[in-house]
Write a protein that holds these residues in place. Structure first.
Motif, PDB file in Angstrom:
ATOM      1  N   HIS A 109       2.677   3.581  -6.491  1.00 43.52           N
ATOM      2  CA  HIS A 109       2.098   4.328  -5.366  1.00 43.52           C
ATOM      3  C   HIS A 109       3.089   4.443  -4.212  1.00 43.52           C
ATOM      4  CE1 HIS A 109      -0.732   6.072  -2.643  1.00 43.52           C
ATOM      5  NE2 HIS A 109      -0.670   5.048  -1.807  1.00 43.52           N
TER       6      HIS A 109
ATOM      7  N   ASP B 116       1.543   5.731   6.358  1.00 47.36           N
ATOM      8  CA  ASP B 116       0.511   6.040   7.350  1.00 47.36           C
ATOM      9  C   ASP B 116      -0.081   7.428   7.109  1.00 47.36           C
ATOM     10  OD1 ASP B 116       0.839   3.608   8.551  1.00 47.36           O
ATOM     11  OD2 ASP B 116       2.206   4.343  10.106  1.00 47.36           O
ATOM     12  N   LYS B 117       0.731   8.353   6.582  1.00 47.69           N
ATOM     13  CA  LYS B 117       0.289   9.730   6.389  1.00 47.69           C
ATOM     14  C   LYS B 117      -0.223   9.996   4.978  1.00 47.69           C
ATOM     15  CE  LYS B 117       1.814  14.516   7.147  1.00 47.69           C
ATOM     16  NZ  LYS B 117       2.909  15.386   7.653  1.00 47.69           N
ATOM     17  N   TYR B 118       0.461   9.419   3.970  1.00 44.75           N
ATOM     18  CA  TYR B 118       0.143   9.760   2.582  1.00 44.75           C
ATOM     19  C   TYR B 118      -0.412   8.584   1.763  1.00 44.75           C
ATOM     20  CZ  TYR B 118       3.158  13.803   3.562  1.00 44.75           C
ATOM     21  OH  TYR B 118       3.717  14.934   4.102  1.00 44.75           O
ATOM     22  N   GLY B 119      -0.429   7.404   2.331  1.00 45.41           N
ATOM     23  CA  GLY B 119      -0.805   6.230   1.558  1.00 45.41           C
ATOM     24  C   GLY B 119      -2.289   6.066   1.338  1.00 45.41           C
ATOM     25  N   ASP B 120      -2.612   5.255   0.311  1.00 48.23           N
ATOM     26  CA  ASP B 120      -4.015   4.990  -0.013  1.00 48.23           C
ATOM     27  C   ASP B 120      -4.121   3.504  -0.370  1.00 48.23           C
ATOM     28  OD1 ASP B 120      -6.822   5.853  -0.938  1.00 48.23           O
ATOM     29  OD2 ASP B 120      -5.989   4.882  -2.727  1.00 48.23           O
ATOM     30  N   ALA B 121      -4.971   2.776   0.338  1.00 46.68           N
ATOM     31  CA  ALA B 121      -5.074   1.324   0.178  1.00 46.68           C
ATOM     32  C   ALA B 121      -5.491   0.925  -1.240  1.00 46.68           C
ATOM     33  CB  ALA B 121      -6.059   0.750   1.189  1.00 46.68           C
ATOM     34  N   ARG B 122      -6.401   1.697  -1.837  1.00 47.82           N
ATOM     35  CA  ARG B 122      -6.875   1.365  -3.180  1.00 47.82           C
ATOM     36  C   ARG B 122      -5.769   1.557  -4.219  1.00 47.82           C
ATOM     37  NH1 ARG B 122     -12.340   3.746  -6.114  1.00 47.82           N
ATOM     38  NH2 ARG B 122     -12.105   2.577  -8.083  1.00 47.82           N
ATOM     39  N   SER B 123      -5.023   2.659  -4.101  1.00 49.06           N
ATOM     40  CA  SER B 123      -3.904   2.911  -5.029  1.00 49.06           C
ATOM     41  C   SER B 123      -2.824   1.852  -4.877  1.00 49.06           C
ATOM     42  CB  SER B 123      -3.309   4.294  -4.775  1.00 49.06           C
ATOM     43  OG  SER B 123      -4.267   5.305  -5.007  1.00 49.06           O
TER      44      SER B 123
ATOM     45  N   VAL C  92       4.563   7.797  -2.354  1.00 49.01           N
ATOM     46  CA  VAL C  92       4.595   7.976  -0.896  1.00 49.01           C
ATOM     47  C   VAL C  92       6.015   8.295  -0.428  1.00 49.01           C
ATOM     48  CG1 VAL C  92       4.356   6.759   1.318  1.00 49.01           C
ATOM     49  CG2 VAL C  92       2.584   6.529  -0.444  1.00 49.01           C
TER      50      VAL C  92
END
Length: 538
Positions: free
Chosen positions: A216, A201-208, A220
């Motif tokens: 990924h 929720d804080k460090y994630g990226d949907a594209r990665s 995280v």
């Protein structure tokens, strides 16, 4: 052939009254036969010293009767297949007629090629040092739990050891005629799941996540582990998950599906299969039979901080079973899984293939299971292996197995194309994958599994050298090619007169020792005896 000779030699020793007035029982011949072994083969050894050997100390201890060495030479007269018997220090050496020995070994291999080395009497009876007794081994039901990574973490080099060792143990049991269930027990439960979800929720990226999911998620996880502010939030998430919160459960399921997809691709690349996938989440102890048994036996104790612990005074053990908020710990879920598996599979043996740092955990597991009345085998419940130094998922210090396999395939392809011999492959990529797997597996299996490893890229670079998986595959391919192109029909009745030299005799003697290499691997549940035998044979 080796089995036939062992039995004939044992029968001669017993019938010639070489044990004097000592009584060694009706099964003495069969048990004595398992103690007679082929002599070691090396270039410096004298070729006329004898093909079989009996160690006196081992014989006297395991048969609990003393062999009369003064009586042996006179009692065992030479015949058409036995040339002589010598007592040298603490050993009895049996010299066989070379021609009869060579002919017998080669004919036996020809007649039993499909089962040669695996249907030996050595693996049908065993001596238990603790009980000082012999035990017959029938067909066993065996459960092997191996690989067992945590979800949402990439498959790194450290995971490889449990995966290939567990697969080897499973394959060996099956090859010896036992019933095997291969289980992958995935870690999909625990505080680390909460840390990963709140961390995303804080460090994630949907594209990665879509492009490279597990890499990924590891990034995280590393950041979340370094963020102390997330610790309390992660604990709350996991507590809510155990209590059935629907939103938490959906996030957890998403992570699990991603992990299973990625892990399946890696297992396919390694050519590793499982019969069952079990999940930690399947064995969360809610109103469980296990807790009832622990209560009934008086083994549960509530501490002042509210945690529930298991107390085993006789074993001098006490460990936390449930947290103060009711959340379960790894040991609780493992105990639930063990209880269910015993009921469901009714196994004769169960093996956990894990790194040796978990030895205390499994001592607690086995001791608690026995304390509540579960019957477990005494032999090697835990198959430990040494850790790969420097691998830590929490800090991100790992070497991804996918990268290592890519490099191994590059090296294999370069070596294959650089050979001076001609080669034709319908699918060069498939052959390259097989060679890369062989390189990694043989590199790991050459030493005892319990030894720790240092991961170094220069080791990967050397995996196609001498005494490697690559060289073994090359030797096998060359032999198959020679057999295919020699233009001579196989004749199992061919004369062995030309095989009278020392080199040929040593090779045949080494072939006769194959069942002993299999037996050593089976006794230790370790691949290194078979692998080193094959390297020596090649």
């Amino acid at each position: 052939m080796a089995e036939i000779v062992r039995r004939k030699l044992a029968r001669l020793l017993v019938n010639a009254n070489c044990f004097g007035e000592s009584s060694i029982g009706s099964s003495a011949g069969d048990r004595l036969a398992t103690l007679i072994r082929c002599t070691e083969v090396n270039k410096s050894a004298k070729t006329d010293r004898g093909q079989f050997v009996l160690k006196l100390d081992e014989c006297n201890r395991k048969l609990q009767s003393k062999l009369n060495v003064d009586h042996i030479a006179n009692a065992m007269r030479p015949n058409d297949w036995l040339e002589g018997v010598d007592v040298v220090k603490d050993k009895v050496l049996f010299r066989l007629n070379r021609k009869a020995f060579v002919k017998g070994v080669l004919e036996h291999i020809s007649e039993h090629s499909a089962t040669f080395g695996f249907n030996s009497h050595l693996n049908r009876t065993t001596y238990c040092d603790e009980q000082r007794s012999w035990k017959e081994i029938g067909t066993l039901k065996v459960l092997v739990e191996f690989s067992s990574p945590n979800i949402a973490k990439p498959f790194h080099y450290g995971h490889l050891r449990s995966t290939i060792l567990g697969s080897f143990v499973s394959n060996l049991y099956q090859r010896l005629g036992h019933q095997v269930t291969r289980v992958n027990y995935l870690g999909d439960w625990g505080t680390q799941i909460g840390l990963l979800v709140v961390g995303f929720d804080k460090y994630g990226d949907a594209r990665s996540l879509e492009e490279n999911p597990l890499t990924h998620l590891m990034q995280v996880y590393v950041k979340a582990n370094q963020d102390e502010a997330l610790r309390e939030e992660a604990l709350k998430f996991f507590s809510a998950l155990e209590k059935g919160d629907a939103r938490c459960a959906q996030q957890w399921r998403t992570l699990r599906e991603i992990s299973l997809r990625e892990l399946s691709a890696m297992y396919q690349r390694l050519n590793i299969t499982f019969d069952e996938y079990h999940f930690e989440s399947d064995f969360v102890p809610r109103n469980s039979l296990l807790r009832g048994l622990l209560d009934e036996k008086g083994l549960l104790k509530r501490r002042e901080d509210g945690t529930l612990c298991v107390s085993l005074p006789e074993e001098k053990m006490e460990f936390t079973f449930l947290k103060s908020d009711g959340s379960s710990l790894y040991i609780a879920r493992d105990l639930e899984a063990l209880l269910w598996r015993k009921s469901h599979y009714d196994f004769d043996r169960i093996h956990y293939v894990v790194d040796q740092s978990q030895s205390d955990h499994f001592r607690q597991l086995v001791a608690t299971a026995r304390a509540v009345g579960l019957t477990l085998p005494t032999r090697q419940v835990l198959i430990p292996f040494g850790r790969v130094k420097g691998m830590q998922t929490r800090t991100g210090r790992v070497q991804l197995l996918a990268d290592i396999l890519d490099e191994a395939e590059r090296i294999a392809l370069a070596n294959m194309r650089g050979m001076k011999v001609r080669h034709h492959h319908q699918d060069e990529a498939a052959v390259t994958r097989i060679l890369a797997r062989s390189m990694l597996i043989v590199h790991d299996f050459r030493e005892q599994p319990i030894r720790e490893r240092d991961f170094r890229w220069e080791h990967i670079m050397q995996m196609a050298g001498a005494d490697s998986g690559f060289s073994l595959q090359y030797c096998h391919a060359r032999l198959c090619n020679l057999e295919r192109k020699c233009g001579v029909q196989w004749n199992e009745h061919a004369s062995v007169e030309l095989l009278g030299g020392d080199a040929e005799h040593q090779l045949v003697q080494l072939l006769a020792r194959f069942d002993e290499a299999v037996h050593q691997s089976f006794s230790s549940l370790s691949p290194h005896p078979i692998v080193n035998y094959l390297i020596k044979l090649s």
